[in-house]
Every structure is written in structure tokens, then in C-alpha cells.
Design a protein around this motif. Structure first.
Motif, PDB file in Angstrom:
ATOM      1  N   VAL A  75       0.860  -1.175   0.000  1.00 49.35           N
ATOM      2  CA  VAL A  75       0.000   0.000   0.000  1.00 49.35           C
ATOM      3  C   VAL A  75       0.904   1.234   0.000  1.00 49.35           C
ATOM      4  CG1 VAL A  75      -1.981   1.102   1.108  1.00 49.35           C
ATOM      5  CG2 VAL A  75      -1.591  -1.332   1.431  1.00 49.35           C
ATOM      6  N   PRO A  76       1.532   1.559  -1.116  1.00 46.46           N
ATOM      7  CA  PRO A  76       2.552   2.604  -1.136  1.00 46.46           C
ATOM      8  C   PRO A  76       2.038   3.995  -0.803  1.00 46.46           C
ATOM      9  CG  PRO A  76       1.949   1.955  -3.371  1.00 46.46           C
ATOM     10  CD  PRO A  76       1.273   0.994  -2.449  1.00 46.46           C
ATOM     11  N   GLN A  77       0.745   4.259  -1.011  1.00 47.67           N
ATOM     12  CA  GLN A  77       0.228   5.597  -0.799  1.00 47.67           C
ATOM     13  C   GLN A  77      -0.168   5.843   0.660  1.00 47.67           C
ATOM     14  OE1 GLN A  77       0.368   7.818  -3.176  1.00 47.67           O
ATOM     15  NE2 GLN A  77       1.176   6.304  -4.587  1.00 47.67           N
ATOM     16  N   LYS A  78      -0.150   4.797   1.493  1.00 50.22           N
ATOM     17  CA  LYS A  78      -0.601   4.944   2.875  1.00 50.22           C
ATOM     18  C   LYS A  78       0.534   4.570   3.814  1.00 50.22           C
ATOM     19  CE  LYS A  78      -4.267   3.551   6.061  1.00 50.22           C
ATOM     20  NZ  LYS A  78      -5.449   2.691   6.248  1.00 50.22           N
ATOM     21  N   ASP A  79       1.133   5.551   4.463  1.00 46.43           N
ATOM     22  CA  ASP A  79       2.221   5.305   5.390  1.00 46.43           C
ATOM     23  C   ASP A  79       1.666   5.300   6.812  1.00 46.43           C
ATOM     24  OD1 ASP A  79       4.736   4.734   6.127  1.00 46.43           O
ATOM     25  OD2 ASP A  79       5.574   6.727   5.761  1.00 46.43           O
ATOM     26  N   LEU A  80       2.550   5.141   7.787  1.00 44.23           N
ATOM     27  CA  LEU A  80       2.133   5.133   9.178  1.00 44.23           C
ATOM     28  C   LEU A  80       1.476   6.464   9.543  1.00 44.23           C
ATOM     29  CD1 LEU A  80       5.231   3.489  10.877  1.00 44.23           C
ATOM     30  CD2 LEU A  80       3.040   2.422  10.385  1.00 44.23           C
ATOM     31  N   PRO A  81       0.509   6.443  10.474  1.00 47.48           N
ATOM     32  CA  PRO A  81      -0.117   7.691  10.910  1.00 47.48           C
ATOM     33  C   PRO A  81       0.922   8.633  11.509  1.00 47.48           C
ATOM     34  CG  PRO A  81      -1.360   5.781  11.686  1.00 47.48           C
ATOM     35  CD  PRO A  81      -0.089   5.266  11.116  1.00 47.48           C
ATOM     36  N   GLU A  82       0.685   9.924  11.374  1.00 45.42           N
ATOM     37  CA  GLU A  82       1.639  10.914  11.876  1.00 45.42           C
ATOM     38  C   GLU A  82       1.853  10.780  13.376  1.00 45.42           C
ATOM     39  OE1 GLU A  82       0.185  14.709  10.676  1.00 45.42           O
ATOM     40  OE2 GLU A  82       0.921  14.512   8.612  1.00 45.42           O
ATOM     41  N   GLU A  83       0.816  10.376  14.107  1.00 46.83           N
ATOM     42  CA  GLU A  83       0.947  10.231  15.558  1.00 46.83           C
ATOM     43  C   GLU A  83       1.977   9.169  15.914  1.00 46.83           C
ATOM     44  OE1 GLU A  83      -1.839  10.369  13.938  1.00 46.83           O
ATOM     45  OE2 GLU A  83      -2.772  12.223  14.648  1.00 46.83           O
ATOM     46  N   ARG A  84       1.968   8.069  15.170  1.00 43.78           N
ATOM     47  CA  ARG A  84       2.914   6.987  15.458  1.00 43.78           C
ATOM     48  C   ARG A  84       4.328   7.392  15.050  1.00 43.78           C
ATOM     49  NH1 ARG A  84       0.751   1.404  13.184  1.00 43.78           N
ATOM     50  NH2 ARG A  84       2.830   0.806  13.898  1.00 43.78           N
ATOM     51  N   ILE A  85       4.471   8.115  13.966  1.00 46.63           N
ATOM     52  CA  ILE A  85       5.794   8.600  13.563  1.00 46.63           C
ATOM     53  C   ILE A  85       6.333   9.546  14.630  1.00 46.63           C
ATOM     54  CG2 ILE A  85       7.077   9.905  11.842  1.00 46.63           C
ATOM     55  CD1 ILE A  85       5.108   8.967   9.739  1.00 46.63           C
ATOM     56  N   HIS A  86       5.454  10.425  15.129  1.00 47.99           N
ATOM     57  CA  HIS A  86       5.839  11.362  16.191  1.00 47.99           C
ATOM     58  C   HIS A  86       6.349  10.597  17.404  1.00 47.99           C
ATOM     59  CE1 HIS A  86       5.146  13.874  19.764  1.00 47.99           C
ATOM     60  NE2 HIS A  86       5.330  14.922  18.975  1.00 47.99           N
ATOM     61  N   LYS A  87       5.654   9.528  17.778  1.00 50.76           N
ATOM     62  CA  LYS A  87       6.042   8.757  18.962  1.00 50.76           C
ATOM     63  C   LYS A  87       7.405   8.101  18.766  1.00 50.76           C
ATOM     64  CE  LYS A  87       3.235   6.644  21.683  1.00 50.76           C
ATOM     65  NZ  LYS A  87       2.218   5.764  22.302  1.00 50.76           N
ATOM     66  N   VAL A  88       7.653   7.563  17.592  1.00 51.09           N
ATOM     67  CA  VAL A  88       8.943   6.921  17.332  1.00 51.09           C
ATOM     68  C   VAL A  88      10.077   7.952  17.340  1.00 51.09           C
ATOM     69  CG1 VAL A  88      10.293   5.599  15.657  1.00 51.09           C
ATOM     70  CG2 VAL A  88       7.888   5.051  16.024  1.00 51.09           C
ATOM     71  N   VAL A  89       9.812   9.104  16.747  1.00 53.33           N
ATOM     72  CA  VAL A  89      10.839  10.160  16.701  1.00 53.33           C
ATOM     73  C   VAL A  89      11.204  10.614  18.107  1.00 53.33           C
ATOM     74  CG1 VAL A  89      11.295  12.547  16.023  1.00 53.33           C
ATOM     75  CG2 VAL A  89      10.257  10.975  14.386  1.00 53.33           C
ATOM     76  N   VAL A  90      10.187  10.845  18.943  1.00 54.09           N
ATOM     77  CA  VAL A  90      10.432  11.370  20.290  1.00 54.09           C
ATOM     78  C   VAL A  90      10.995  10.307  21.223  1.00 54.09           C
ATOM     79  CG1 VAL A  90       9.300  12.355  22.332  1.00 54.09           C
ATOM     80  CG2 VAL A  90       8.701  13.180  20.049  1.00 54.09           C
ATOM     81  N   SER A  91      10.506   9.074  21.103  1.00 58.65           N
ATOM     82  CA  SER A  91      10.901   8.036  22.057  1.00 58.65           C
ATOM     83  C   SER A  91      12.153   7.275  21.646  1.00 58.65           C
ATOM     84  CB  SER A  91       9.751   7.035  22.249  1.00 58.65           C
ATOM     85  OG  SER A  91       9.457   6.383  21.015  1.00 58.65           O
ATOM     86  N   PHE A  92      12.474   7.250  20.354  1.00 54.94           N
ATOM     87  CA  PHE A  92      13.669   6.500  19.916  1.00 54.94           C
ATOM     88  C   PHE A  92      14.696   7.373  19.222  1.00 54.94           C
ATOM     89  CE2 PHE A  92      15.863   4.560  16.319  1.00 54.94           C
ATOM     90  CZ  PHE A  92      16.725   3.708  17.006  1.00 54.94           C
ATOM     91  N   LEU A  93      14.298   8.033  18.145  1.00 53.64           N
ATOM     92  CA  LEU A  93      15.274   8.724  17.302  1.00 53.64           C
ATOM     93  C   LEU A  93      16.005   9.847  18.044  1.00 53.64           C
ATOM     94  CD1 LEU A  93      16.642   9.137  14.609  1.00 53.64           C
ATOM     95  CD2 LEU A  93      14.686  10.515  13.866  1.00 53.64           C
ATOM     96  N   LEU A  94      15.262  10.742  18.671  1.00 50.49           N
ATOM     97  CA  LEU A  94      15.905  11.857  19.368  1.00 50.49           C
ATOM     98  C   LEU A  94      16.814  11.389  20.514  1.00 50.49           C
ATOM     99  CD1 LEU A  94      13.063  14.558  19.444  1.00 50.49           C
ATOM    100  CD2 LEU A  94      15.077  14.459  17.956  1.00 50.49           C
ATOM    101  N   PRO A  95      16.379  10.435  21.351  1.00 50.54           N
ATOM    102  CA  PRO A  95      17.297   9.941  22.390  1.00 50.54           C
ATOM    103  C   PRO A  95      18.571   9.321  21.824  1.00 50.54           C
ATOM    104  CG  PRO A  95      15.046   9.344  22.943  1.00 50.54           C
ATOM    105  CD  PRO A  95      15.016   9.908  21.551  1.00 50.54           C
ATOM    106  N   GLU A  96      18.448   8.588  20.717  1.00 50.27           N
ATOM    107  CA  GLU A  96      19.641   7.983  20.104  1.00 50.27           C
ATOM    108  C   GLU A  96      20.607   9.050  19.606  1.00 50.27           C
ATOM    109  OE1 GLU A  96      20.878   4.734  19.370  1.00 50.27           O
ATOM    110  OE2 GLU A  96      19.561   4.351  21.085  1.00 50.27           O
ATOM    111  N   LEU A  97      20.075  10.088  19.008  1.00 50.32           N
ATOM    112  CA  LEU A  97      20.927  11.166  18.498  1.00 50.32           C
ATOM    113  C   LEU A  97      21.552  11.957  19.642  1.00 50.32           C
ATOM    114  CD1 LEU A  97      18.736  12.471  15.518  1.00 50.32           C
ATOM    115  CD2 LEU A  97      20.697  10.920  15.433  1.00 50.32           C
TER     116      LEU A  97
END
Length: 329
Positions: A195-217
Motif C-alpha cells: 500500500v505505497p500511498q498509505k504510510d504510518l499515521p503521523e501520531e505513530r511517527i511522532h512517537k517513534v521520533v520522540v521516544s527512539f530517534l531523538l534519544p539515540e541522536l
């Protein structure tokens, strides 16, 4: 006879020169061939993410992370920039998997750390997910997580499972010591590609960015080794750039901690590490604008208030003021 031997030796020299000239020209010829990939990725009809992941990235990674006799610095630099440019058309699931893969490799392969850091920076510079409209509270937490306990119990396991699957893929790739995308990676993203036109909801992307990506960086810029600190200082700029793609409340909650970490980096004993940090801080001020100057100075004063640190504080503020004056003019 002597003439013939001399002419023969001359011809051998010419031939050897011709061979020597042909070798580098082959590698140089690959560099211009990479550039159309960046051009095509910026068109109205970009290369499909599935083709980028399965066909183009393995080839580019081979050049970007080559070692020994296979390493060509110009080709490696061009491949790193192209990977970053092409990542700008990837959906979140694939972009996130690529980023986590390289973050993991940077920890386990010190010999490639410098190029892996540049590769990570290239990906972060092309972070293209606009999450500013996600609804969060004053502390930057998702409102959907607080709306009802039943909804929270249903949503959180889904995120954990999804991230665990991605982490398992990354671990398998690192265990195989493969710099390209593996079959496991293809299988893990098969559902997303269907389903290439439908990605993860923005809320879930936000959660991953805040809880994983930013702490790792943030972990990367708290490095105690000052040689590595000089290499990783630009990561702070990438963190700030990502914060500007998040809701205002999330940015307000996260930015002070980032600036405090950057200010602490200016305590480094090595002049080169302090210079790299100061240059990054100047770039941050230029990116955020003069309105954040007072906020940044406040964090600097809190971290650099004793002894010799006051001299570092004065010179850093001078560098920031010089940049701001240039912006105002």
C-alpha cells in the motif's frame, strides 16, 4: 638493435601509463553516473521506493562503505550524498529502517564510523516528514495517549511490535555484516510496499521520533571522547532541524535539553572540539533565527558560568552576535 630496444621500452612505458590512466578514469566515470539519480528523485514522478530500496541502495552502499583497494573517496562522497537525496522520497517505515541500520553499524564498526556518521547526517538532512499538525499537550505528549486508557492499551503494543520487528531486521543485517539491504529487510517492508500511498499515521511517527530517534541522536552528542565529539558535533544541527518538523509544544519541551547538551560540549578541553561545537551552534542560530538568541544565551550561561568557562561563554556569544548581525543586515 639498441634503437629497437629503446623504442620497445618507450612503448612499454607508454602502455603502462595508458593502463595506469585507465584505472582511475573507470572509477571517476561512475561519479557523474550517480548524479542523474538525484535529479530523477526530485521530479514529479520519482523513482519508486521499492526500486530505490531493492536496486539502487545496495549499489550505492557498496561504493559509500567500500574499504581497501575498492575505496574511492570521490565516489564514496557522491554515493553518500545520493543516498541522502534519495531517502527524501522514502516512506517512514523504510526511512526509519535505513536510519536505524546505520546508527547500529556506527556503534559496531569503528573503522567506518567517519563515513557512517556522514551517511547518517545525509539521511537526517533529508528528514521530510511534517509532523507539526500532530495534536500534543503542553509537554509535547500525544493527546491520543491520554484520551482514554482503553485506546492507550490498544495503540501502544502495536508501536512496540512494529519497532521490535524493525530492530530485529537491523540486528540480522549487522550480524551478517552486509552493507546492503537484505532479503529480511525486503520481507519486513513487504506490507508497507503493498500500500505505497498509505504510510504510518503521523501520531505513530511522532512517537517513534520522540521516544527512539531523538534519544539515540542525543547519546551521540554526549560522547566523552573529544575526538569523536568533534566528529559528532554536527548531529546537534540535525536534531534541531528535526525538532522544527515537530509540533511547537514538542519542540519547546525538547529544545532546552538539546541546547544544554551543546553548551556542555563547549567545556571540552580540546580546542578543535570546542570549535566544531561553536560552529554547529552558529549554524543553529542561523537556522532558528534571531528570535531564539536570548533562549540560547540563557542555556549557555547556565552551563558556562565558572572559571575559564566564562571566557568560552564570552567568545561564543560574540560569534553568535556576529552571525545575527549579518542576518539583520
Amino acid at each position: 638493435m639498441d634503437v629497437d630496444e629503446d623504442s620497445a621500452s618507450d612503448s612499454d612505458d607508454d602502455e603502462s601509463k595508458g593502463v595506469a590512466e585507465k584505472k582511475p578514469s573507470t572509477s571517476r566515470s561512475k561519479t557523474p553516473a550517480i548524479q542523474p539519480l538525484v535529479f530523477n528523485s526530485e521530479q514529479a514522478s520519482p523513482i519508486s521506493p521499492a526500486n530505490i530500496r531493492a536496486l539502487i541502495f545496495p549499489l550505492l552502499e557498496n561504493w559509500a562503505l567500500a574499504e581497501g583497494d575498492q575505496l574511492n573517496h570521490d565516489l564514496s562522497n557522491e554515493a553518500i550524498q545520493t543516498i541522502g537525496a534519495l531517502s527524501a522520497v522514502l516512506p517512514w517505515s523504510q526511512y526509519n529502517a535505513m536510519l536505524r541500520k546505520y546508527l547500529g553499524m556506527a556503534k559496531k564498526t569503528p573503522s567506518l564510523e567517519k563515513r557512517l556518521m556522514r551517511l547518517i547526517m545525509s539521511l537526517l538532512d533529508n528528514f521530510h516528514f511534517d509532523l507539526r499538525h500532530v495534536k500534543v499537550d503542553k509537554l509535547g505528549r500525544l493527546l491520543s495517549d491520554e484520551s482514554a486508557s482503553s485506546d492507550k492499551e490498544q495503540e501502544v503494543p502495536v508501536v512496540v511490535v512494529a519497532e521490535t520487528e524493525v530492530a530485529e531486521v537491523v540486528e540480522n543485517e549487522l550480524a551478517d555484516e552486509d552493507t546492503g539491504l537484505t532479503e529480511a529487510d525486503d520481507e519486513s517492508n513487504m506490507v508497507t510496499d503493498s500500500v505505497p500511498q498509505k504510510d504510518l499515521p503521523e501520531e505513530r511517527i511522532h512517537k517513534v521520533v520522540v521516544s527512539f530517534l531523538l534519544p539515540e541522536l542525543k547519546k551521540m552528542i554526549t560522547e566523552t571522547n573529544e575526538e569523536k565529539l568533534m566528529l559528532r558535533a554536527p548531529v546537534a544541527m540535525a536534531i534541531v532541524r528535526i525538532l522544527t518538523a515537530l509540533p511547537e509544544n514538542t519542540m519547546t519541551a525538547q529544545l532546552p535539553g538539546v541546547l544544554t547538551t551543546i553548551s556542555n560540549m563547549l567545556r571540552a578541553k580540546a580546542q578543535s572540539a570546542r570549535n566544531a561545537t561553536r560552529e554547529t551552534l552558529v549554524r543553529i542560530v542561523k537556522f532558528l533565527g534571531p528570535s531564539y538568541f536570548g533562549f540560547i544565551v540563557k542555556e549557555l550561561k547556565a552551563s558556562l558560568s565558572r572559571g575559564v568557562h566564562k571566557h568560552i561563554l564570552s567568545y561564543t556569544i560574540y560569534a553568535l552576535l556576529k552571525e545575527i548581525l549579518g542576518m539583520i543586515k
